[in-house]
Design a protein around this motif. Structure first.
Motif, short mmCIF file in Angstrom:
data_model
loop_
_atom_site.label_atom_id
_atom_site.label_comp_id
_atom_site.label_asym_id
_atom_site.label_seq_id
_atom_site.Cartn_x
_atom_site.Cartn_y
_atom_site.Cartn_z
N ASP A 1 28.07 41.30 37.06
CA ASP A 1 27.74 39.99 36.49
C ASP A 1 28.56 38.87 37.10
O ASP A 1 28.13 37.72 37.12
N TYR A 2 29.75 39.19 37.53
CA TYR A 2 30.63 38.19 38.13
C TYR A 2 31.44 38.84 39.23
O TYR A 2 31.59 40.06 39.29
N ASP A 3 31.95 37.99 40.11
CA ASP A 3 32.80 38.48 41.19
C ASP A 3 34.09 37.67 41.19
O ASP A 3 34.22 36.68 40.46
N CYS A 4 35.02 38.07 42.03
CA CYS A 4 36.33 37.45 42.02
C CYS A 4 36.92 37.42 43.42
O CYS A 4 36.73 38.36 44.20
N LEU A 5 37.63 36.34 43.73
CA LEU A 5 38.25 36.17 45.04
C LEU A 5 39.72 35.85 44.87
O LEU A 5 40.09 34.71 44.58
N PRO A 6 40.62 36.83 45.01
CA PRO A 6 42.04 36.49 45.03
C PRO A 6 42.34 35.64 46.25
O PRO A 6 41.83 35.90 47.35
N ASP B 1 49.19 54.16 32.88
CA ASP B 1 47.90 54.62 33.37
C ASP B 1 46.88 53.49 33.33
O ASP B 1 46.50 53.02 32.26
N LEU B 2 46.42 53.07 34.51
CA LEU B 2 45.44 51.99 34.60
C LEU B 2 44.20 52.44 35.38
O LEU B 2 43.56 51.65 36.07
N THR B 3 43.85 53.72 35.24
CA THR B 3 42.74 54.27 36.01
C THR B 3 41.39 53.72 35.57
O THR B 3 40.40 53.85 36.28
N THR B 4 41.33 53.10 34.40
CA THR B 4 40.05 52.61 33.90
C THR B 4 39.83 51.11 34.13
O THR B 4 38.85 50.56 33.63
N VAL B 5 40.72 50.46 34.88
CA VAL B 5 40.58 49.01 35.05
C VAL B 5 39.37 48.69 35.92
O VAL B 5 38.89 49.52 36.69
N ASN B 6 38.89 47.44 35.80
CA ASN B 6 37.71 47.03 36.56
C ASN B 6 38.07 46.65 38.00
O ASN B 6 39.24 46.64 38.38
N THR B 7 37.06 46.31 38.78
CA THR B 7 37.27 46.09 40.21
C THR B 7 38.15 44.88 40.49
O THR B 7 38.91 44.87 41.48
N CYS B 8 38.06 43.84 39.66
CA CYS B 8 38.89 42.66 39.89
C CYS B 8 40.36 42.96 39.59
O CYS B 8 41.25 42.59 40.36
N THR B 9 40.62 43.63 38.47
CA THR B 9 41.99 44.00 38.15
C THR B 9 42.55 44.93 39.24
O THR B 9 43.72 44.83 39.61
N GLN B 10 41.71 45.81 39.77
CA GLN B 10 42.17 46.71 40.82
C GLN B 10 42.56 45.94 42.08
O GLN B 10 43.52 46.30 42.77
N LYS B 11 41.83 44.87 42.39
CA LYS B 11 42.22 44.03 43.52
C LYS B 11 43.63 43.48 43.32
O LYS B 11 44.44 43.44 44.25
N GLY B 12 43.91 43.05 42.09
CA GLY B 12 45.25 42.55 41.79
C GLY B 12 46.30 43.62 41.91
O GLY B 12 47.39 43.39 42.46
#
Length: 409
Positions: A279-284, A343-354
């Motif tokens: 639904d949304y994307d992110c750009l660090p 444990d942060l294995t369930t984080v979303n793709t944007c949080t994973q980028k961070g």
């Protein structure tokens, strides 16, 4: 503002309840839907210990809340705990002896070993003593994009600032505001800071904010930033909202294409049921310079005369840094935890980028740790004047910005 320890007039913060349990009033400015959801995780954890979290939320953001909190403290009616950002905001309160020394809590819980990056704990440390409990890593360095808006406009979702600028006319043709921006000055200054890092580069940003180098402000790197900021101002025209979360809502609803805002915006997307990457994307770093500024929030605890309250304050400080609370709170807030052993294995793709940027050491200090509150206020005022004054040119604001940096402390 001159503070004095004589202002520590005596009443206890709040009454201790039976069996050693205490009610602690906690003041903060987390009032948007996503923020309120996140702070509820802290309250639930504290209440589960048999104590009681007395919520002291103040609407309007930090610029509104901080003066109220300081007034309560120096007026002899302090809360038990209060939220400030990492940085220099609490220096005068510490110098006046108004805040509890948490060094014993930090040592007992190995904060120096588990808090990452170390700069977060450094920001809590004055003369070797620790005065705050960090609770998250927040970074301003993000742009959030509405996939629905770009689909409606018939163009791909941008992957960097240049593509965002190229696609902006298509959004406007589709009746979509390219850039959502709220009306508060801290939002406009914060967005400028993101653009300075992303478009001017880390070296130039560091010279300006850490070294207070006004010549760099007038140099080619920052000239590029001011010109881009002027172009961004034009792309935000037509969306008249005040609060940051109202601007985020425009992106969520697809009436705006993008927003430059810190990672706390993710809490709003999550509350709306939106999925990162779908639904949304992110750009660090606006997709240009991938770094995180390692700012965030911390809790401080005013000195009081009740031993039970003081014990409760230290218990709460330890709880805020505990693994379970770190996961629950930061997962809801959209921020990163301040400890790397959770444990942060369930984080979303944007949080994973961070997390990937943090793991790779691609970080910079938050500007609030480098500039005094007075300097930050001057920059807030200048950039909001520029944002709301179409006749003011990028060259004019650049010179005034350089003047502020030249006298910054």
């Amino acid at each position: 503002m001159k503070l004095s320890t004589k202002l520590l007039s005596g009443a206890a913060i709040c009454a201790a309840t039976s069996a050693g349990a205490v009610d602690l009033e906690v003041m903060h400015w987390w009032t948007s839907g996503g923020e309120a959801n996140a702070v509820s995780k802290l309250a639930e954890a504290w209440n589960a210990t048999g104590n009681a979290w007395v919520d002291g939320a103040i609407a309007g953001g930090g610029d509104t809340a901080r003066p109220i909190m300081v007034s309560r403290i120096i007026g002899g009616d302090p809360p038990a705990a209060f939220q400030f950002n990492h940085g220099r905001q609490a220096e005068e309160l510490i110098d006046a002896g108004l805040l509890v020394d948490l060094t014993d809590v930090a040592e007992a819980n190995n904060w120096k070993e588990i808090i990452n990056p170390p700069s977060l704990l450094d920001a809590c440390t004055i003369d070797g003593k620790i005065y705050c409990a960090p609770v998250n890593i927040h970074s301003w360095q993000w742009m959030w994009l509405s996939n629905a808006a770009y689909e409606k406009a018939g163009v791909p979702v941008p992957t960097n600032w240049s593509e965002f600028m190229d696609t902006a006319p298509k959004l406007q043709e589709a009746g979509i505001t390219p850039l959502a921006m709220g009306g508060q000055s801290w939002q406009q200054n914060g967005a400028f800071g993101v653009m300075a890092v992303a478009l001017g580069g880390v070296d130039a940003w560091t010279k300006v904010n850490a070294d207070k180098d006004a010549d760099t402000v007038m140099g080619p790197e920052y000239t590029k930033v001011f010109e881009a900021y002027g172009a961004a101002r034009a792309l935000a025209a037509g969306l008249n909202v005040q609060d940051w979360n109202q601007a985020t809502s425009a992106v969520i609803e697809g009436t705006a294409g993008a927003q430059i805002m810190g990672d706390w915006a993710q809490g709003e997307f999550a509350l709306a049921g939106k999925v990162a990457g779908m639904d949304y994307d992110c750009l660090p770093g606006l997709g240009e310079t991938g770094v995180l500024s390692t700012g965030g929030d911390a809790f401080y605890f005013p000195v009081n005369s009740d031993a039970d309250i003081t014990a409760g304050q230290k218990e709460l400080a330890a709880l805020l840094v505990s693994p379970e609370v770190q996961v629950a709170f930061n997962s809801a807030k959209g921020s990163l935890p301040i400890r790397g052993d959770v444990d942060l294995t369930t984080v979303n793709t944007c949080t994973q980028k961070g997390l990937d940027l943090l793991k790779d050491g691609k970080t910079i200090p938050d500007a609030a740790t480098l500039l005094s509150p007075d300097t930050t206020t001057q920059l807030n005022d200048l950039l909001t004047e520029f944002w709301n004054t179409p006749a003011m040119t990028p060259a004019e604001v650049q010179q005034q910005y350089a003047d502020i940096i030249a006298s910054a402390d």
